[in-house]
Every structure is written in C-alpha cells, then in structure tokens.
Design a protein around this motif. Structure first.
Motif, PDB file in Angstrom:
ATOM      1  N   LEU A 460      14.920  87.344  98.594  1.00 42.07           N
ATOM      2  CA  LEU A 460      15.803  88.445  98.209  1.00 42.07           C
ATOM      3  C   LEU A 460      15.136  89.785  98.483  1.00 42.07           C
ATOM      4  N   VAL A 461      13.908  89.928  97.990  1.00 40.71           N
ATOM      5  CA  VAL A 461      13.224  91.211  98.136  1.00 40.71           C
ATOM      6  C   VAL A 461      12.982  91.510  99.605  1.00 40.71           C
ATOM      7  N   TYR A 462      12.682  90.462 100.383  1.00 40.29           N
ATOM      8  CA  TYR A 462      12.450  90.666 101.806  1.00 40.29           C
ATOM      9  C   TYR A 462      13.737  91.100 102.501  1.00 40.29           C
ATOM     10  N   SER A 463      14.879  90.568 102.045  1.00 41.06           N
ATOM     11  CA  SER A 463      16.146  90.867 102.705  1.00 41.06           C
ATOM     12  C   SER A 463      16.722  92.206 102.296  1.00 41.06           C
ATOM     13  N   VAL A 464      16.250  92.757 101.178  1.00 38.06           N
ATOM     14  CA  VAL A 464      16.780  94.039 100.719  1.00 38.06           C
ATOM     15  C   VAL A 464      16.440  95.115 101.731  1.00 38.06           C
ATOM     16  N   LYS A 465      17.379  96.066 101.902  1.00 44.85           N
ATOM     17  CA  LYS A 465      17.130  97.139 102.862  1.00 44.85           C
ATOM     18  C   LYS A 465      16.416  98.295 102.191  1.00 44.85           C
ATOM     19  N   GLY A 466      15.591  98.979 102.931  1.00 44.30           N
ATOM     20  CA  GLY A 466      14.924 100.177 102.396  1.00 44.30           C
ATOM     21  C   GLY A 466      13.552  99.841 101.865  1.00 44.30           C
ATOM     22  N   ASP A 467      12.513 100.465 102.420  1.00 37.40           N
ATOM     23  CA  ASP A 467      11.147 100.163 102.026  1.00 37.40           C
ATOM     24  C   ASP A 467      10.878 100.520 100.583  1.00 37.40           C
ATOM     25  N   ARG A 468      11.475 101.606 100.151  1.00 42.37           N
ATOM     26  CA  ARG A 468      11.209 102.063  98.796  1.00 42.37           C
ATOM     27  C   ARG A 468      11.783 101.077  97.767  1.00 42.37           C
ATOM     28  N   THR A 469      13.029 100.673  97.989  1.00 42.12           N
ATOM     29  CA  THR A 469      13.653  99.685  97.102  1.00 42.12           C
ATOM     30  C   THR A 469      12.815  98.413  97.064  1.00 42.12           C
ATOM     31  N   LYS A 470      12.385  97.992  98.254  1.00 42.45           N
ATOM     32  CA  LYS A 470      11.547  96.797  98.352  1.00 42.45           C
ATOM     33  C   LYS A 470      10.313  96.944  97.479  1.00 42.45           C
ATOM     34  N   TYR A 471       9.665  98.095  97.637  1.00 38.91           N
ATOM     35  CA  TYR A 471       8.420  98.291  96.899  1.00 38.91           C
ATOM     36  C   TYR A 471       8.669  98.266  95.403  1.00 38.91           C
ATOM     37  N   ILE A 472       9.732  98.970  94.972  1.00 37.44           N
ATOM     38  CA  ILE A 472      10.013  99.030  93.530  1.00 37.44           C
ATOM     39  C   ILE A 472      10.306  97.630  92.991  1.00 37.44           C
ATOM     40  N   LEU A 473      11.115  96.868  93.735  1.00 36.70           N
ATOM     41  CA  LEU A 473      11.444  95.518  93.271  1.00 36.70           C
ATOM     42  C   LEU A 473      10.188  94.657  93.178  1.00 36.70           C
ATOM     43  N   ARG A 474       9.368  94.773  94.218  1.00 32.47           N
ATOM     44  CA  ARG A 474       8.133  93.993  94.235  1.00 32.47           C
ATOM     45  C   ARG A 474       7.288  94.357  93.011  1.00 32.47           C
ATOM     46  N   PHE A 475       7.146  95.651  92.795  1.00 32.60           N
ATOM     47  CA  PHE A 475       6.355  96.141  91.673  1.00 32.60           C
ATOM     48  C   PHE A 475       6.882  95.563  90.358  1.00 32.60           C
ATOM     49  N   LEU A 476       8.208  95.650  90.170  1.00 36.91           N
ATOM     50  CA  LEU A 476       8.774  95.200  88.902  1.00 36.91           C
ATOM     51  C   LEU A 476       8.643  93.694  88.714  1.00 36.91           C
ATOM     52  N   PHE A 477       8.781  92.939  89.816  1.00 35.45           N
ATOM     53  CA  PHE A 477       8.671  91.488  89.672  1.00 35.45           C
ATOM     54  C   PHE A 477       7.239  91.058  89.362  1.00 35.45           C
ATOM     55  N   VAL A 478       6.273  91.839  89.835  1.00 39.44           N
ATOM     56  CA  VAL A 478       4.883  91.464  89.581  1.00 39.44           C
ATOM     57  C   VAL A 478       4.407  92.007  88.236  1.00 39.44           C
ATOM     58  N   LEU A 479       5.057  93.078  87.771  1.00 37.98           N
ATOM     59  CA  LEU A 479       4.609  93.761  86.548  1.00 37.98           C
ATOM     60  C   LEU A 479       4.338  92.837  85.345  1.00 37.98           C
ATOM     61  N   PRO A 480       5.186  91.829  85.089  1.00 36.62           N
ATOM     62  CA  PRO A 480       4.919  91.004  83.895  1.00 36.62           C
ATOM     63  C   PRO A 480       3.542  90.339  83.863  1.00 36.62           C
TER      64      PRO A 480
END
Lengths: 660, 290
Positions: A460-480
């Motif tokens: 999902l994160v890989y398929s999302v468009k936009g580098d910034r969105t990708k980064y934020i999603l990645r950050f939030l998924f790893v945050l826990p």
C-alpha cells in the motif's frame, strides 16, 4: 641460560600464586560452611528461641504450639509443653529458674526451666505479640490486642495482679523494659518508638518511616534494634538517641520478617518471608546474603555465633568470626578470581619460554604477531568480550546439558555426567510437550501474521503517490516500535482485563455481553489471547524489509508490464511478489528465530498459566534456569531450541541458495 | 478521423486518471484504517494515564474529566531513579558497541593479517547462536565473574553480543571505501589508528548511526536479562521496574500505572523522532540481507 632460569622462576612463582588463589577462591565459594546445623530438631515448624547459659538448656518456641527444651550438650529433648497457639517470645531468668513464654493463645506461661512444669500463668484474653520481664522478675509487660484498632500494653506483677492497662487504637507490637526496669520502650505501627512510664506517659519519641515489626535488645551497651516493615532498621539506646539507621538494599519482592544482632552489636541480621538472611555490618553494607529456604523468624546471639530459626525444622548457627574473614576476603574476590584464571596462562607461557625448542617456536610466532600487531591489538577487546560472554557460555551450554548441574550440585566436584537424561526428561515431564504444542500454534500464526499485514501495508505504502505522503505513512507505521515491548505486553494485559479491560468494555458497549470472557484466565482462550496480542500485526521490521524489497525493483519492469496491459494484481503476482522472495525468506527465518526464543509475552501475561495452557519451551527454560535451579536441564532445553533454529536457518539458506 | 482519435486518447487518459484516483483513495482508506488500529493500544495508554480509577470504572471510553495530571506526578516520582539507571546503562553500552563495531569492522575490512578468515568466521558463526542457548550458563557465569547485580552484568553481555551485528554491518560498509585512500594515507605516514579515526569512521557515519539506533532500541527494550542479572530495585532498569510496580499491587491505581507506561515510552519516542530516517533507511537499504 640466565634468561631460561628467570622463566623457570616465573613459572614456579605463578604455580604458587595459582595454588593460593585457587584455595582462596574455593574458600569463598564454599559459603555453606558459614552456616552449620546446631542439631536441635523439634520435628515441627519453629518460631523463636531462648537459651539458659547456666544450665546449658536451649528452648525453642514453635509455630505449632509447642515449647520444647533441649540439653545443650546432647541436643536431646528434656521436656515439652503444649500451648494452644504460636509461641511468640521466650524470656529466661536463670536465677529464678524461670522461663516466661508468651503465646498466641492469650497466655503468658511461667515455666520451671528444669522440669517444664507451668508454675503459673497470666491470661490477658487478647492475642499476645510481645512480652518482657524486669531484671528482678517483679513485673511483666505484655503487648496484646484483639484487632488492628484495639491494642493494649499491660503491666502485671509477678503474682498475676494487673498494675496498668494502657489502651491504644493502633497496634503497638513491640515492647520491652529499659535496663533499670523503670520505663518501657514500645514501638507501634505508626513507626514510632516511644519511651514511656509504665502507666503509659510518654517520655520521649523517635520515628521510623514504616510500621515497626520487631524490636530486640542489641549489643552490650543496652541498645535496642528495631525493624520497619520495609526492612529498614534503627538502633537506639535507652534514652532513644539514634545510634544508627539504615535501609538494606533487599531483593525485589522481599518482605522483612525478623531482625536480630550478634552479641557484640557489630552485625545486624534481617530475615525475610522468602527465607533470605541479610547480614549487615556496622557501616550499613550487606556483607552476606544467605538463603534458608523457609521464612526466617528468629535470631539469637550465642557468644561468637548467632542462631537462626524460622518456619521450618531448623536451627542454624552462623560463625561471626568466619563471616568477618569471608567479608574481608570478598573485597578481594575479583582479584582472587582474576589470579585463579590468569596464573595458569602465565605458567604455561613461561614453561614454553623455559624449554629451548618451544622457546624458538614461540619467538618465531611472536615475531609474526608483532609484525601484524595493530590488527591483533585492535581485536583484543572484541575477542576478550566474546570469550567471556559468548564462547565460554556456548561451550558450557553444550557440555553441561549432559550433566546433573543444578542449584544443589553446583560445585565442580558434584557435577556428574548423566548422558541424555535431561533430554529424555523433556518427553516425560510434560511441560516441554505442552510447550511445543503452543509453540507450533505461535509459529504458524506468526508466519501468517508476517506474511499478510506487513506485506499488504508495504505494498500500500509503495503504491501511494507522492514521496511526502509515502514518508509520513512509513513514519507512522513504524512509530509504534517506540513503545517498549514490556509496556506493550502490559497494555495488552490491560486490554484483556476481565473487568475494566478495553476488550470486554467494548463488547459490553456493543451489547455482546455473552462474548465477554476472562481472556487470560481461561485455558481455552489464554493462548489465543497471547497470539492475538499486537493486533493488527503491523510488524515494523517486516514492513520495512518488504518495502525495501519493493523499492529495489527496477521501474522499467513495470513500464514493460503496463505496455502489455497487465492489471495491478498481475503485476503484483508476476513481478513484485517473485522479486521480494528473498526478503520474504529472510523475514520468515527471522520470525522463526524470534518466536522460538521469545517468552516475554507469556511471562508477562500469564506466566504459563492457567495450569500449563500457555507454556512455551522458552518459559520452561527460564523457570529451570532461575526459580527451579535445574541448570543442566535448562541447558539441554537451550540446546534443543538452538537445534530447531539452526535447522530452520539452514533450510532458509538452502532455499535462497537454490533460487540464486 | 484524426480528431476523434485525439478525443478518444484524452478520454482514455481521463478514465485512467479516474481509476487511478479511485485506487489511491481506496489504498489511503485501508492504510488509515490499519494505522488507526495499530495505534489503539497507544490511545488506550494515553487515555488511561489521564484518568482516575473512578473515571476508568465509571465510563471506560469517555475522555478524562477532570484530566488527572497527578498520575504523571506519582509515576515519575516512582520511576525517575530507574529511568536514570536505564539511560546511563543504555548510553554506555551503545557508545561501547559503536566503538567496538567501528574498530572490528575496520580491522576485518581493511587490514591484512594471518588468521583473519578464521577469526572472522568465529564472529560470523555467532549470528547463528540464539541468546536463549547461553542464558543459563551466562546467568551462572556473571556470578562467577563477580558482576552479578551490577550494571556490568548488563553492559558487558550486551556489548559482547551487540558488537557482532555491528562489526558485520561496518565491515560490509567499510569494504566499499576505496582502498587507495588508505594506501596513500599509509604512505604519508598515517598510523592505522589514525586512518580508522579520521578516514574510516567519518566515511561510515550513516552505518554507525544505524548500528547505534538499532542497538539502543534493543538494549532499552531488554527485559528478561535485566530481570535475571539485576536483583536490587535501586539498580534495576525501567522496563523491569514497571513490571515490578505493576505486579506489586500498584496495579490497583491504573491511572498512574499507565502514566508510568507513557513515561517509559518517552525516551525511545524522542530518539525515534530524531533518527527515524536512519532507522528506516538502514532497514530498507538492504544492509540487512541474509
């Protein structure tokens, strides 16, 4: 030639050093020598002790309502008296041939020391906690109460007439006379130590931080030693001047039960409910800790020794002189140990240098090492650590797995080779098999967990468009991952709580009361509750590895596929999935390695319970390595788990090698 | 003819765009749903930490009113000594791991000496050895070494095991540094140590930072080993202390217990805010393969 002699001298010298340090080391390790059995056997649970020096008679007041007198010489029973409650305190008056015994059955018995005959008794109609008698035997003071809010300090004359009755609305568990018998010193559950007149008028007062549980006379200067419920102690004199105080750094979870000192007032001993005795010197340092096995309830100074007893059939004696020797040695224990380990190395080296032929070889080897010295010197810390903390433990694990090594067979001389007994025990004892069954469930579900959600999220994160969105999603998924695993496990414990757990609360809100369960307390649900922990299973490591796999796929491949009109799912199936197989294999291997070893969750949530329904092999290993002290068996379990992991890793390697 | 073709092309593009937009919306929704679920325990932790027992028993899901900041007061007062212990021990252990990893990585990547392969295999082999195998012997050995119930009992085994991973990572990364660089430095009379400190380490900063962050998280999270190796509460580190407080009946005050959970989470949270890029890139870059 002269050099050679020098080497021989060095060799002999270090032989001697090795001998001495080896001996001292073995002295230090034979701590059990400090304590010896006195031979007084009551056959029941003991509680308190007293001793008549003149007649050499030893008394034990037991937890099982018996008062027993022993001959100090033959250790044989002289007489025995039955009460109706625990004997709390014994006081000997040798001149009057009298033993005063305070018991839980509301009585203070006046017992003839020689015959065991009860001369008279005082019935206070309350439970007795403590008693004391004036030096001339004319007065008896009794601490007694019916509840935590009703307590009395009673003073009686020796013929049983009540002189004073001081009433309290809190507990005053400890009482004794001052040296001259004019005043009382009491200690209560508010932490106060009070000097008072016999009618209860306060003279002076000092405070401790916690409820005072026990107070005993201490040393030769007429001092008193009091202990708070947290294990802290305070030494005061007759006028309540504080001589010293301290709080020993006790093992977590210990509950202080009793306190005592040696004859000279040099050491303080604190006994706990868990059976540990802490010995503290007069600088407040714990110089020795010993395990008695059962709760320690009483100490009695006996010349150079201190007698120790508790809720078991034992009276041990501790030799204070030996203790001091041990304490002074233990300051050098690290040095002694170091010498024991390193002197043989020096011996061998100097021996090599002393013999001409080996000397030549050694010199050649030395030259080679010297030439590349930088590399070797830089690696010394690394390998130094690895030897002591990795290689030695590994060798030990494999060798000791075949021995009866345990808490009770600890010294090298006691350890015996037992073949495959430890491994056979795994199949006969049952815990291991239950553990394997649970482990199988956890491994299979663990594979499912890392194969689904993290892969989906990564895609999902890989398929999302936009580098910034990708980064934020990645950050939030790893945050826990910032939540420490212990906290996370305890949070899930909270979620599963039957009363105020989020899960049952939610089910209640949704009107699904019938679905509510005692999730961790039910044999059927407990293991699944542990498996479900961590929902929705967004494993950060797996997610990032999959994501890394996706990003390393060549973009041209997609272009080509899209040209051919491939659908998204086809792209995933035909291009993406095959290309992240190495990551997949790595994740499966890592998951297996992690899951087989891990027992954090089980330990924190259920400790293997209810019954044995959530046991895993790791937890069994932990219990055997710590609480049960069956080290050989624990090593064998470790070896078996190592074999599991090794086989799995090799299969993983083989699979990826075959592909490549 | 030509006109219609162009229009058709635009139409297809529009269709594709529409489909793409729909797809993007769907995956965002799914991602957000998963995110929300992943954060539920954290929400619960924050919610509980600001409520009193009465509020929790009264209505579990409502927002705290009034907000019980005093829970944090209680929790922090109880846990601050152990937090200081943890930060000290983890800091020392991480720094030592970083030094050992850099040194070991450099030696195996750039120096030549007899026995290099054997020694490297000895280190590599340790990757196959699970911690659980050595748990029992190590527990007994730290008593033999006379470091039981001291911070050394945590630090030394941690760095000993931690450096293995660090050395392997650093070696891979340092091998890629141009050998000429070191050769010319040597010709200029630069000592090996100097070359390590002023050439190899600065050039391997990213990989060292990855090692530091990963190991810090590892050490901070460790629970079973401190539980075994440290006996006194005064020396104990925070993860174990939280468990001890929770099981010693302090669980009756759920609010302050949850506040303690939050408190224990803060250091890693701060670390992660500053180093998330390193952590995530270290794992995605493929340094960790096989």
């Amino acid at each position: 030639m002269r050099r050679q002699k020098l080497w021989i001298v060095l060799c002999v010298l270090f032989c001697l050093i090795f001998g001495v340090s080896f001996y001292l080391n073995s002295v230090l390790n034979q701590s059990s020598k400090l304590f010896s059995d006195t031979g007084y056997k009551t056959g029941v649970k003991n509680n308190t002790m007293a001793y008549d020096e003149n007649r050499d008679i030893f008394f034990v007041g037991t937890y099982d309502n018996k008062l027993i007198a022993f001959s100090g010489e033959t250790k044989e029973k002289l007489w025995e008296m039955d009460g109706k409650g625990v004997f709390r305190k014994l006081i000997v008056h040798s001149e009057d041939n009298m033993l005063y015994a305070g018991s839980d059955d509301n009585h203070v018995y006046f017992v003839n020391i020689e015959t065991g005959e009860v001369v008279s008794d005082i019935n206070v109609q309350r439970r007795i906690y403590d008693i004391d008698v004036t030096a001339d035997g004319s007065e008896v003071v009794i601490s007694a109460g019916v509840s935590t809010a009703k307590h009395n300090i009673l003073v009686y004359s020796s013929d049983g007439e009540q002189l004073h009755n001081n009433k309290y609305t809190f507990q005053v568990k400890c009482v004794c006379y001052t040296a001259d018998g004019s005043n009382l010193i009491t200690a209560n559950n508010r932490g106060e130590i009070i000097r008072m007149e016999t009618d209860g008028t306060e003279v002076k007062k000092v405070r401790m931080d916690y409820e005072v549980l026990m107070m005993v006379p201490y040393g030769t200067q007429g001092e008193y030693l009091a202990m708070g419920s947290d294990g802290s102690y305070m030494v005061v004199d007759d006028d309540l001047n504080i001589i010293r105080t301290g709080t020993p750094d006790m093992m977590s979870g210990s509950v202080a039960l009793s306190i005592g000192g040696d004859q000279d007032g040099e050491h303080i001993l604190i006994g706990t409910k868990q059976g540990t005795v802490y010995i503290i010197d007069n600088s407040g340092r714990i110089i020795y800790t010993a395990d008695m096995g059962t709760s320690v309830s009483g100490f009695l100074p006996m010349g150079d020794e201190v007698y120790i007893t508790g809720y078991g059939d034992f009276v041990m004696s501790l030799d204070i002189a030996d203790l001091d020797l041990m304490a002074s040695l233990s300051g050098y224990s690290t040095l002694i140990y170091f010498l024991t380990v390193f002197s043989p190395i020096v011996v061998i080296l100097s021996l090599i240098m002393a013999i001409p032929r080996t000397n030549r070889l050694a010199k050649r080897f030395g030259k080679m090492v010297y030439r590349y010295r930088t590399a070797y010197i830089l690696l010394i810390p690394t390998f130094g650590l690895l030897i002591f903390f990795n290689y030695v433990p590994i060798v030990m694990a494999f060798t000791r797995a075949f021995t009866n090594w345990s808490k009770f067979n600890y010294a090298a001389a006691d350890i015996e080779f037992v073949g495959f007994d430890n491994f056979k025990m795994m199949f006969t004892e049952g815990y291991f098999l239950t553990g394997l069954e649970n482990l199988l469930k956890i491994v299979v579900t663990g594979f499912l967990k890392v194969l689904t959600v993290p892969l989906l999220i990564a895609w999902l994160v890989y398929s999302v468009k936009g580098d910034r969105t990708k980064y934020i999603l990645r950050f939030l998924f790893v945050l826990p991952i910032v939540v420490p695993s212990v906290v996370s496990a305890l949070l899930w414990m909270q979620i599963y709580d039957p009363n105020i757990g989020a899960l049952n609360q939610l089910l209640g809100k949704l009107g699904l009361e019938s679905w509510q369960r005692v999730w961790l307390g039910n044999e059927k649900t407990a293991i699944w509750a542990i498996i479900f922990m961590g929902f929705p299973f967004v494993n950060a490591l797996a997610f990032l590895l999959y994501y890394g796999g996706f990003t390393s796929i060549d973009a041209e491949l997609y272009e080509a596929a899209r040209m051919d009109g491939a659908k998204r799912f086809d792209i995933f199936k035909k291009i993406q999935f095959p290309l992240i197989l190495p990551q997949l294999r790595l994740i499966l291997t890592l998951t297996f390695i992690g899951v087989v070893q891990d027992f954090n969750g089980v330990y924190l949530l259920t400790q293997g319970g209810p019954g044995t329904s959530t046991y895993v092999p790791g937890l069994e290993l932990y219990f055997n390595a710590t609480t049960f002290g069956r080290y050989g068996y624990a090593c064998a379990l470790g070896v078996v788990m190592f074999l599991f992991i090794m086989v799995a890793t090799l299969i993983g390697r083989r699979a990826s090698a075959a592909k490549n | 003819m030509g006109k219609t073709k162009v229009v058709e092309g635009i139409e297809i593009k529009k269709k594709v765009n529409k489909r793409e937009l729909g797809f993007q919306t769907i995956i965002m929704v799914i991602a957000i749903v998963f995110l929300f679920m992943a954060f539920i325990p954290i929400f619960i932790m924050l919610l509980l930490s600001l409520k009193s027992n009465a509020q929790i028993y009264g209505d579990f899901f409502t927002l705290p009113h009034p907000v019980m900041w005093s829970n944090f007061n209680i929790a922090v007062t109880k846990l601050i000594p152990n937090m200081i212990n943890t930060l000290t021990v983890v800091f020392i252990a991480t720094a030592m791991t970083a030094v050992l990893s850099a040194v070991g990585g450099y030696v195996f990547a750039k120096l030549r000496f007899p026995g290099k392969n054997v020694l490297f295999m000895l280190i590599l082999a340790l990757m196959m050895v699970p911690g659980i195998l050595t748990l029992t012997p190590l527990y007994n050995l730290i008593q033999t070494y006379h470091i039981y119930n001291t911070w050394w009992a945590l630090i030394l085994p941690w760095i000993s095991g931690g450096q293995v991973f660090g050395i392997l990572l650093c070696r891979t990364s340092m091998e890629e540094l141009p050998t000429d660089l070191f050769e010319s430095a040597r010709i200029d009379g630069c000592s090996e140590l100097r070359a390590l400190v002023s050439i190899a380490v600065p050039l391997s900063k990213p990989i060292l930072a990855t090692v530091v962050v990963m190991k810090m998280i590892d050490y901070y999270n460790d629970f079973i080993w401190p539980l075994i190796a440290i006996e006194s509460n005064k020396k104990q580190i925070i993860t174990v202390m939280i468990r001890i407080l929770q099981s010693n009946g302090n669980a009756t005050d759920i609010g302050s217990m949850a506040a303690g959970f939050v408190f224990a989470t803060i250091p890693l949270f701060i670390l992660f805010i500053f180093t998330s890029r390193l952590y995530m890139e270290g794992l995605t870059s493929g340094a960790l393969k096989g």
